[in-house]
Design a protein around this motif. Structure first.
Motif, PDB file in Angstrom:
ATOM      1  N   GLY A  23      36.197 -11.943  28.033  1.00  0.00           N
ATOM      2  CA  GLY A  23      34.997 -11.151  27.832  1.00  0.00           C
ATOM      3  C   GLY A  23      35.154  -9.477  28.034  1.00  0.00           C
ATOM      4  N   VAL A  24      34.213  -8.827  28.317  1.00  0.00           N
ATOM      5  CA  VAL A  24      34.245  -7.190  28.227  1.00  0.00           C
ATOM      6  C   VAL A  24      33.773  -7.180  29.652  1.00  0.00           C
ATOM      7  CG1 VAL A  24      32.206  -6.989  27.100  1.00  0.00           C
ATOM      8  CG2 VAL A  24      33.961  -5.003  27.422  1.00  0.00           C
ATOM      9  N   TYR A  25      34.217  -6.177  30.514  1.00  0.00           N
ATOM     10  CA  TYR A  25      33.495  -5.710  31.827  1.00  0.00           C
ATOM     11  C   TYR A  25      32.519  -4.546  31.330  1.00  0.00           C
ATOM     12  CZ  TYR A  25      36.108  -8.718  34.989  1.00  0.00           C
ATOM     13  OH  TYR A  25      36.408  -9.698  35.760  1.00  0.00           O
ATOM     14  N   VAL A  26      31.384  -4.796  31.917  1.00  0.00           N
ATOM     15  CA  VAL A  26      30.281  -3.696  31.264  1.00  0.00           C
ATOM     16  C   VAL A  26      29.551  -3.412  32.687  1.00  0.00           C
ATOM     17  CG1 VAL A  26      27.964  -3.390  30.385  1.00  0.00           C
ATOM     18  CG2 VAL A  26      29.563  -4.799  29.283  1.00  0.00           C
ATOM     19  N   GLU A  30      45.113  -3.593  19.828  1.00  0.00           N
ATOM     20  CA  GLU A  30      45.714  -4.915  20.363  1.00  0.00           C
ATOM     21  C   GLU A  30      45.314  -4.816  21.941  1.00  0.00           C
ATOM     22  OE1 GLU A  30      49.483  -5.832  18.372  1.00  0.00           O
ATOM     23  OE2 GLU A  30      49.971  -7.133  20.277  1.00  0.00           O
ATOM     24  N   PRO A  31      45.886  -3.905  22.743  1.00  0.00           N
ATOM     25  CA  PRO A  31      45.733  -4.092  24.203  1.00  0.00           C
ATOM     26  C   PRO A  31      44.185  -4.494  24.542  1.00  0.00           C
ATOM     27  CG  PRO A  31      46.832  -2.023  23.635  1.00  0.00           C
ATOM     28  CD  PRO A  31      46.442  -2.551  22.383  1.00  0.00           C
ATOM     29  N   HIS A  32      43.109  -3.885  23.577  1.00  0.00           N
ATOM     30  CA  HIS A  32      41.727  -4.065  24.242  1.00  0.00           C
ATOM     31  C   HIS A  32      41.424  -5.559  23.607  1.00  0.00           C
ATOM     32  CE1 HIS A  32      37.718  -2.842  24.407  1.00  0.00           C
ATOM     33  NE2 HIS A  32      37.431  -2.887  23.143  1.00  0.00           N
ATOM     34  N   VAL A  33      41.833  -5.816  22.510  1.00  0.00           N
ATOM     35  CA  VAL A  33      41.514  -7.374  22.147  1.00  0.00           C
ATOM     36  C   VAL A  33      41.878  -8.303  23.068  1.00  0.00           C
ATOM     37  CG1 VAL A  33      41.880  -9.140  20.292  1.00  0.00           C
ATOM     38  CG2 VAL A  33      41.082  -6.929  19.822  1.00  0.00           C
ATOM     39  N   GLU A  34      43.593  -8.256  23.465  1.00  0.00           N
ATOM     40  CA  GLU A  34      44.184  -8.996  24.124  1.00  0.00           C
ATOM     41  C   GLU A  34      43.336  -9.232  25.561  1.00  0.00           C
ATOM     42  OE1 GLU A  34      46.533 -11.409  23.249  1.00  0.00           O
ATOM     43  OE2 GLU A  34      45.996 -10.441  21.396  1.00  0.00           O
ATOM     44  N   LYS A  35      42.982  -7.975  26.178  1.00  0.00           N
ATOM     45  CA  LYS A  35      42.544  -8.036  27.338  1.00  0.00           C
ATOM     46  C   LYS A  35      41.046  -8.717  27.244  1.00  0.00           C
ATOM     47  CE  LYS A  35      42.467  -6.294  31.499  1.00  0.00           C
ATOM     48  NZ  LYS A  35      43.701  -6.133  32.503  1.00  0.00           N
ATOM     49  N   MET A  36      40.280  -8.436  26.562  1.00  0.00           N
ATOM     50  CA  MET A  36      39.058  -9.151  26.332  1.00  0.00           C
ATOM     51  C   MET A  36      39.286 -10.811  26.189  1.00  0.00           C
ATOM     52  SD  MET A  36      36.404  -6.620  24.477  1.00  0.00           S
ATOM     53  CE  MET A  36      37.127  -6.379  22.880  1.00  0.00           C
ATOM     54  N   ARG A  37      40.261 -11.166  25.747  1.00  0.00           N
ATOM     55  CA  ARG A  37      40.483 -12.702  25.661  1.00  0.00           C
ATOM     56  C   ARG A  37      41.233 -13.124  27.087  1.00  0.00           C
ATOM     57  NH1 ARG A  37      43.128 -13.210  19.567  1.00  0.00           N
ATOM     58  NH2 ARG A  37      41.297 -13.189  18.423  1.00  0.00           N
ATOM     59  N   GLU A  38      41.996 -12.243  27.542  1.00  0.00           N
ATOM     60  CA  GLU A  38      42.333 -12.699  28.784  1.00  0.00           C
ATOM     61  C   GLU A  38      41.407 -12.985  30.031  1.00  0.00           C
ATOM     62  OE1 GLU A  38      45.664  -9.962  29.972  1.00  0.00           O
ATOM     63  OE2 GLU A  38      44.996 -10.221  31.833  1.00  0.00           O
ATOM     64  N   LEU A  68      31.070  -9.236  34.001  1.00  0.00           N
ATOM     65  CA  LEU A  68      31.769  -9.603  32.942  1.00  0.00           C
ATOM     66  C   LEU A  68      30.504 -10.356  31.529  1.00  0.00           C
ATOM     67  CD1 LEU A  68      34.636 -10.219  31.568  1.00  0.00           C
ATOM     68  CD2 LEU A  68      34.529 -12.338  32.634  1.00  0.00           C
ATOM     69  N   VAL A  69      30.909  -9.834  30.450  1.00  0.00           N
ATOM     70  CA  VAL A  69      29.995 -10.145  29.571  1.00  0.00           C
ATOM     71  C   VAL A  69      30.853 -10.808  28.655  1.00  0.00           C
ATOM     72  CG1 VAL A  69      28.418  -9.759  27.680  1.00  0.00           C
ATOM     73  CG2 VAL A  69      28.297  -8.442  29.634  1.00  0.00           C
ATOM     74  N   PRO A  70      30.669 -12.255  28.153  1.00  0.00           N
ATOM     75  CA  PRO A  70      31.443 -13.081  27.253  1.00  0.00           C
ATOM     76  C   PRO A  70      31.017 -12.545  25.938  1.00  0.00           C
ATOM     77  CG  PRO A  70      30.162 -14.450  28.595  1.00  0.00           C
ATOM     78  CD  PRO A  70      29.681 -13.106  28.996  1.00  0.00           C
TER      79      PRO A  70
END
Ligand code: NAD
Length: 315
Positions: free
Chosen positions: A44-47, A33-41, A56-58
């Motif tokens: 995307g994901v910081y790479v 959950e913390p991972h999914v919520e962070k990516m939504r907030e 940030l990659v969407p």
């Protein structure tokens, strides 16, 4: 091609993001959950690469229960002990025509995947590349683009048209894939490698380079490789490397390719998570015991890692 990554941690993100970059449609499914919520907030994901060029990659990310996509192929990258639970949570969207591909470490995943996918749809391999999840929504791809290699094989050992297309996509995404027709030999080569380097570096909290620089490292590696090969050979595995080649590979990867890297098992210990030792050294022990052979050093190391896990819980 349409992919859905199931288990979108360090490696799931590396495969998914690079396949997306190479022009594929990719969805990400994850239960943490913390991972999914962070990516939504953050959208995307910081790479980053080697701690640099963070951007940030969407990504399209879903919880297992809400996912309804229809990919050609799933890419599984959970930890071994998470897989059964994640598969049960995802079962509602699996279809009989879809492929399952994975490069998870250790052994135990194949039997679990075969409960949901037909043997002719299962492709598995090994990834010789290092990736670190710094925290929720933040991943570091270690090594330059195009660094590292991977091996893969069909469970049936008969590559079909889809397998060749998958290899072409992995090649475009610069994973340097090598397709073999020796399923267990391919997978066990990495299990043996990890049973030496991952386990010892984790127990002594050292990098691969620090381990390989120890004057007794060759003797220790050779003992573990010999026992592992004795167990594999009794179980009928046709190893892809000779014992000497496996030792050379331990030395090359530890001294030249990734000397500064802490293996992923170390990262689990460091983050107070369970390690995959039961699926690596522990798997070799069980394999030997089926044939009345005792892989004593691997059994001892498995216990030692569990003791270290218990100690870590006290911190
Ligand atoms: P990972 O731990 O980064 O992610 C696996 C799953 O665990 C994901 O669903 C992720 O969201 C979840 N997760 C991550 N941190 C968590 C936490 N603190 N609490 C709860 N859940 C958490 O795993 P990975 O490194 O991507 O490894 C996946 C598989 O690939 C494993 O079998 C591993 O051994 C193998 N592998 C890893 C590497 C590497 O360098 N990371 C290289 C080759 C193979």
């Amino acid at each position: 091609m349409k992919f859905t990554v199931v288990g979108s941690g360090a490696m799931g993100l590396r495969y998914g993001v690079l396949l997306q970059d190479a022009g594929n449609e990719v969805d990400f499914v994850d239960p943490w959950e913390p991972h999914v919520e962070k990516m939504r907030e953050q959208g995307g994901v910081y790479v980053s690469r080697d701690h640099e060029a963070k951007h940030l990659v969407p990504v399209n990310v879903f919880y297992p229960e809400e996912y309804q996509g229809e990919p050609d192929c799933y890419i599984f990258f959970t930890k071994q002990m998470q897989l059964a639970d994640v598969l049960a949570r995802c079962a509602h969207f699996f279809k009989p025509n879809q492929y399952a591909f994975t490069c998870m470490n250790g052994m135990g995943h194949v039997e679990k995947l075969l409960q949901y996918f037909k043997p002719e749809k299962l492709i598995a391999g090994t990834a010789l590349v290092a990736t670190v999840l710094n925290g929720p929504g933040d991943v570091d791809f270690i090594g330059a683009r195009g660094a590292g290699t991977m091996n893969l094989a069909n469970y049936t050992e008969k590559p079909d048209e889809f397998t060749h297309q998958l290899v072409a996509e992995l090649d475009k995404a610069q994973f340097n894939p090598n397709l073999t027709t020796n399923f267990r030999g391919t997978l066990m080569a990495k299990v043996v490698f990890n049973s030496v380097v991952n386990t010892l570096c984790t127990m002594f909290e050292m990098t691969m380079g620090e381990y390989a620089a120890y004057e007794g490292a060759d003797e220790m590696s050779r003992q573990l490789i010999d026992e592992a090969y004795d167990a594999c050979e009794r179980d009928g595995v046709k190893m892809i490397n000779s014992r000497q080649e496996e030792l050379d590979s331990v030395n090359y990867v530890s001294k030249v390719a990734n000397p500064l890297h802490y293996p992923s098992m170390y990262q689990d210990m460091h983050n107070y998570r369970r390690t995959e030792v039961d699926y690596i050294n522990g798997y070799l022990v069980k394999m030997g015991r089926k044939h009345g052979y005792e892989a004593k050093t691997h059994a001892f190391l498995t216990h030692e890692v569990h003791l270290a896990e218990l100690q870590k819980q006290k911190e």
